[in-house]
Design a protein around this motif. Structure first.
Motif, PDB file in Angstrom:
ATOM      1  N   PRO A   1     -32.336   5.947 113.372  1.00 44.23           N
ATOM      2  CA  PRO A   1     -32.351   4.607 113.972  1.00 44.23           C
ATOM      3  C   PRO A   1     -31.666   4.637 115.331  1.00 44.23           C
ATOM      4  O   PRO A   1     -30.871   5.536 115.630  1.00 44.23           O
ATOM      5  CB  PRO A   1     -31.578   3.751 112.960  1.00 44.23           C
TER       6      PRO A   1
ATOM      7  N   THR B   1     -36.586  -0.380 112.744  1.00 44.84           N
ATOM      8  CA  THR B   1     -37.443   0.691 113.247  1.00 44.84           C
ATOM      9  C   THR B   1     -38.699   0.773 112.390  1.00 44.84           C
ATOM     10  O   THR B   1     -38.615   0.838 111.154  1.00 44.84           O
ATOM     11  CB  THR B   1     -36.710   2.040 113.225  1.00 44.84           C
TER      12      THR B   1
ATOM     13  N   GLN C   1     -43.571   4.884 116.975  1.00 47.55           N
ATOM     14  CA  GLN C   1     -42.272   4.413 116.487  1.00 47.55           C
ATOM     15  C   GLN C   1     -41.835   3.241 117.355  1.00 47.55           C
ATOM     16  O   GLN C   1     -41.701   3.372 118.569  1.00 47.55           O
ATOM     17  CB  GLN C   1     -41.215   5.516 116.523  1.00 47.55           C
TER      18      GLN C   1
ATOM     19  N   ASN D   1     -38.939   0.272 117.932  1.00 48.17           N
ATOM     20  CA  ASN D   1     -37.591  -0.218 117.671  1.00 48.17           C
ATOM     21  C   ASN D   1     -37.469  -1.614 118.268  1.00 48.17           C
ATOM     22  O   ASN D   1     -37.720  -1.796 119.462  1.00 48.17           O
ATOM     23  CB  ASN D   1     -36.545   0.711 118.288  1.00 48.17           C
TER      24      ASN D   1
END
Length: 448
Positions: free
Chosen positions: A92, A247, A288, A290
């Motif tokens: 993370p 995430t 990915q 975030n």
């Protein structure tokens, strides 16, 4: 009491009793001086450094003689424990305190202490490490909240060291990250305290869900992407119960792309409510994302293949401070649904404002047209009046061109008003100069 010298360190030597817990308490004795107390205590020789000996120690010894239990005669040495971890692209990330970047991988470690006293936490790594110690709770999206202390290079060689007085019965979170953003590698933490501290992982809670992209999946024109028309997609409704940094990462044999929206998601307008998108930040051609998400709010995660002709199964892993609810996003009212009332109200208000602007513009245009028309009519009337006066004035008729050869045109040509026109050819024919009379004609005219 005797005083001796040993290795340049002065010692006070006293005799103390051999104490057993649970001794008699009714045999009360009073000592007026230190020497008197020493003479009455049962013999057991004990020496302390000069700096440690004082009357407080003698008071403790007297209490023990009276049967109030036992105390240790020497301080215990600090004990230590170690913890090893790895920062990777799947870790993370957050925005660390005093950081200039936005993506710092981190690992949260829960610290449990069992005794009051000074505790030290130091790192050993090939990375330039940075650490933050938090009280009770760590919020990745609010990295300055509950922060006790942070450190960068106090341990030398670009390693951190945090030294603090901690108390048992309280929760502490040690967050290990890096000085620069997007740095990965392994590290080891050494924790030292009066009693051995316990270091355990405080990893975020992970939620997983599996989906399939097929030829029957809905299609849309995805934003900011190559080959973006008629791309199959899977829309996932994300419900958040705790505010924090989350995430989202894909795992699949196909090359995936991800798009995170504020709900509602409109497939016919792929840029509306878009928060963030990603293609390969998760490694192995996986996305990915975030993002800091708010509690009691809904989001839509849209997953597509990088190339529109590719289909297959994929897995979504969502990690954060609390478990997320991942469900298939279904449209309840045609291609555009509105599950978030606040967002819908904002969109409706925007539409109302646009309609008002258009209406005001139309009204202004009509007012301009109606205001200009009387001016045009007035100018036409003025020109007609001038022409009428010209016709009625005899002096003007005698010295001017006959009006029968004047044509009036009151129409509009190329938006320019022409009150009248004059035919030049007719005027020229009417008033052409006559030749002088001949001599014979003049004689005949005089005789008549």
């Amino acid at each position: 009491m005797k005083e001796s010298v040993n290795s340049y360190v002065f010692h006070h030597c006293v005799t103390i009793p051999t104490i057993r817990k649970g001794g008699p308490r009714n045999n009360t004795k009073t000592y007026s001086t230190v020497d008197d107390a020493e003479n009455h205590l049962s013999p057991q020789h004990f020496c302390l450094p000069h700096t440690l000996f004082n009357r407080s120690f003698l008071v403790a010894v007297i209490l023990l003689e009276l049967g109030f239990g036992s105390i240790p005669m020497a301080t215990s040495l600090d004990t230590s424990s170690t913890y090893s971890g790895i920062l990777s692209s799947s870790s993370p990330c957050f925005v660390r305190p005093s950081g200039s970047g936005t993506v710092y991988y981190y690992q949260a470690i829960q610290v449990t202490v069992f005794a009051w006293g000074m505790h030290t936490f130091s790192s050993s790594s090939l990375m330039d490490t940075f650490s933050c110690l938090y009280n009770e709770t760590f919020f990745p999206d609010r990295s300055s909240q509950n922060l006790i202390e942070s450190d960068d290079d106090s341990n030398g060689a670009h390693q951190f060291r945090i030294r603090l007085n901690l108390q048992p019965g309280r929760a502490y979170i040690l967050v290990v990250t890096t000085f620069s953003e997007i740095v990965t590698g392994s590290f080891q933490i050494t924790a030292t305290g009066p009693m051995q501290p316990v270091l355990s992982s405080a990893q975020p809670i992970t939620t997983t869900a599996s989906y399939v992209l097929s030829s029957s999946s809905p299609e849309f024109a995805r934003p900011y992407a190559y080959d973006y028309n008629n791309v199959p997609y899977q829309a996932i409704l994300v419900t958040v119960s705790m505010t924090g940094m989350y995430t989202f990462k894909s795992s699949s044999s196909i090359d995936t792309s991800g798009y995170l929206y504020n709900e509602p998601f409109n497939s016919s307008d792929s840029y509306r409510n878009l928060i963030i998108s990603d293609d390969d930040s998760g490694g192995n051609l996986q996305f990915q994302i975030n993002a800091s998400l708010q509690s009691s709010h809904s989001y839509v995660l849209v997953v597509t293949p990088y190339r529109k002709a590719v289909t297959g199964r994929f897995l979504i892993e969502a990690a954060g401070p609390e478990r997320l609810e991942l469900t298939t996003y279904r449209h309840s009212a045609g291609p555009y649904s509105c599950g978030n009332k606040l967002t819908c109200k904002a969109g409706g208000l925007l539409k109302i404002i646009k309609s008002m602007v258009i209406s005001v513009g139309c009204v202004g245009l009509l007012i301009g047209v109606f205001c200009c028309r009387p001016c045009t009519n007035k100018r036409k009337r003025t020109l007609r009046q001038q022409l009428s006066l010209l016709r009625q004035n005899p002096i003007s008729q005698a010295n001017s061109i006959p009006l029968r050869n004047v044509s009036i045109n009151t129409g509009r040509t190329n938006e320019i008003d022409r009150p009248y026109t004059i035919s030049i050819s007719t005027v020229a024919a009417t008033y052409a100069e006559q030749p002088p009379p001949t001599y014979e004609a003049a004689v005949l005219s005089s005789q008549r």
